[in-house]
Design an enzyme around this catalytic site. Structure first.
Site, PDB file in Angstrom:
ATOM      1  N   GLU A 268       0.864  -1.193   0.000  1.00 41.58           N
ATOM      2  CA  GLU A 268       0.000   0.000   0.000  1.00 41.58           C
ATOM      3  C   GLU A 268       0.897   1.238   0.000  1.00 41.58           C
ATOM      4  O   GLU A 268       1.190   1.839   1.034  1.00 41.58           O
ATOM      5  CB  GLU A 268      -0.970  -0.079   1.180  1.00 41.58           C
ATOM      6  CG  GLU A 268      -1.859  -1.310   1.014  1.00 41.58           C
ATOM      7  CD  GLU A 268      -2.849  -1.540   2.142  1.00 41.58           C
ATOM      8  OE1 GLU A 268      -3.593  -2.522   2.052  1.00 41.58           O
ATOM      9  OE2 GLU A 268      -2.874  -0.740   3.093  1.00 41.58           O
TER      10      GLU A 268
ATOM     11  N   HIS B  62      -3.795   3.449   4.966  1.00 40.03           N
ATOM     12  CA  HIS B  62      -3.847   2.294   4.053  1.00 40.03           C
ATOM     13  C   HIS B  62      -4.355   2.733   2.680  1.00 40.03           C
ATOM     14  O   HIS B  62      -4.887   3.828   2.518  1.00 40.03           O
ATOM     15  CB  HIS B  62      -4.843   1.248   4.575  1.00 40.03           C
ATOM     16  CG  HIS B  62      -4.409   0.541   5.808  1.00 40.03           C
ATOM     17  ND1 HIS B  62      -4.022  -0.768   5.824  1.00 40.03           N
ATOM     18  CD2 HIS B  62      -4.291   0.983   7.091  1.00 40.03           C
ATOM     19  CE1 HIS B  62      -3.691  -1.129   7.055  1.00 40.03           C
ATOM     20  NE2 HIS B  62      -3.845  -0.079   7.860  1.00 40.03           N
TER      21      HIS B  62
ATOM     22  N   GLU C  88      -8.448   4.605   4.801  1.00 42.07           N
ATOM     23  CA  GLU C  88      -8.251   4.023   3.467  1.00 42.07           C
ATOM     24  C   GLU C  88      -8.267   5.155   2.448  1.00 42.07           C
ATOM     25  O   GLU C  88      -9.245   5.878   2.329  1.00 42.07           O
ATOM     26  CB  GLU C  88      -9.378   3.025   3.151  1.00 42.07           C
ATOM     27  CG  GLU C  88      -9.453   1.847   4.111  1.00 42.07           C
ATOM     28  CD  GLU C  88      -8.445   0.740   3.798  1.00 42.07           C
ATOM     29  OE1 GLU C  88      -7.709   0.862   2.789  1.00 42.07           O
ATOM     30  OE2 GLU C  88      -8.376  -0.228   4.576  1.00 42.07           O
TER      31      GLU C  88
HETATM   32 ZN   LIG Z   1      -4.182  -2.074   4.257  1.00 40.90          ZN
END
Ligand SMILES: [Zn+2]
Length: 350
Positions: A75, A170, A234
């Protein structure tokens, strides 16, 4: 060690033995730098460390901020963002009145461009202390560094009065209808913090998922044990190193740098933030090898369904949407039996 020429992340990946023992060094006259382990570095203002100014007045405790990235090695965007911030701090191009801890999570997984080597590191932040594989050992190192950083002799009494922050950054495997979103760990009944959602909104993160149970993730771990404002954030879709589009991450990069360099932040009012908040409706575990999802593999996170729509079939059991607008998150039919294969979420108000 010359801090101004240190390439912290690349040297952590290439020559981790340089950082085998904890070391503390001065960076100029204002900042103390501690390296706990490869990929784990702390910056601390010297005055705040002393706790008083030259006249003996007690200084207001600064924020203690943890930024973690690369808990999943492939990531890359958050790794690049944090690497650039660390390099600017080391070079004196950026300075902070706050205590900062940067954690580059899974260094060997970065080298092979995989999510992990042997085990998902973000499932290892619980009380289990086994050290049988690389990720289990790394989880213990990270937990130890966090414990030293968030000195619990001065633990806040709740999430309300805390000056501790943890953003675990992330990018997602799956496309998402709401590209950037954050998981707010279970607070065991304590109030959610709207100022934190204003900050996330400034980062371009306007979808918030309220978790309603303990988990083994890093953000739940720091939230529960240290009363930090913690989030799994995210930021979009996984891409290889060097292939991320900086424009996609401009808001989060700017906001994180402001958080680090400013005493306080000027954020839009909560009502002005285009936030969508969801809570978990169903946790669907896989109970047999006949488990299957009824929607296609490329269905994005937060795709919503009408009441009664069939979402998954597991032998004799059929799972359906219980109301209009119920959306799916983190579907994965390939998990082991007994593990979570799907979450459903519904909109809620804070
Ligand atoms: Zn992740």
């Amino acid at each position: 060690m010359n801090l101004s020429t240190l390439q912290f992340l690349s040297q952590s990946r290439q020559t981790p033995e340089l950082f085998d023992k904890k070391m503390t060094m001065a960076l100029g006259e204002q900042t103390s730098v501690s390296i706990f382990a490869p990929g784990i570095i702390q910056f601390e203002p010297v005055l705040a460390q002393a706790g008083a100014d030259a006249k003996g007045n007690t200084l207001k405790a600064p924020k203690s901020i943890v930024l973690s990235c690369g808990i999943h090695g492939n990531e890359t965007a958050p790794i690049e963002i944090c690497d650039a911030i660390v390099q600017d701090l080391l070079a004196g191009k950026l300075s902070s009145p706050h205590r900062l801890l940067f954690i580059f999570g899974n260094l060997p997984a970065m080298d092979i461009a995989e999510r992990f080597v042997e085990e998902n590191l973000n499932r290892l932040f619980n009380t289990n202390e086994s050290e049988e594989n690389m990720e289990q050992k790394r989880a213990q190192v990270i937990k130890q560094a966090v414990a030293e950083f968030f000195d619990n002799e001065n633990k806040p009494s709740s999430h309300v009065d805390t000056d501790r922050y943890h953003y675990d950054l992330h990018t997602a495997i799956r496309e998402s209808k709401n590209e950037k979103f954050a998981v707010y760990p279970f607070l065991h009944g304590q109030a959610h913090n709207k100022d934190q959602l204003r900050f996330l909104s400034a980062c371009g993160v306007n979808t918030i998922l309220l978790s309603q149970s303990p988990t083994s993730t890093f953000s739940y771990y720091t939230s529960y044990h240290y009363y930090s404002h913690s989030f799994t954030v995210e930021l979009g879709k996984v891409r290889p190193f060097g292939e991320n589009n900086a424009d996609d991450f401009a808001a989060v990069t700017t906001s994180l740098r402001q958080l680090i360099s400013s005493e306080s932040l000027d954020l839009p009012a909560y009502q002005a933030c285009p936030l969508e908040v969801f809570e978990v409706k169903q946790v669907i575990d896989k109970s047999s090898n006949d488990f299957r999802l009824t929607f296609s593999d490329d269905t994005p996170n937060f795709m919503d369904f009408s009441e009664g729509a069939v979402l998954a079939v597991d032998g004799d059991i059929t799972y359906t949407a219980t109301q209009d607008g119920e959306a799916i998150v983190f579907p994965n039919a390939n998990v082991a039996i007994g593990q979570r294969a799907l979450l459903t979420v519904v909109p809620c108000e804070l």
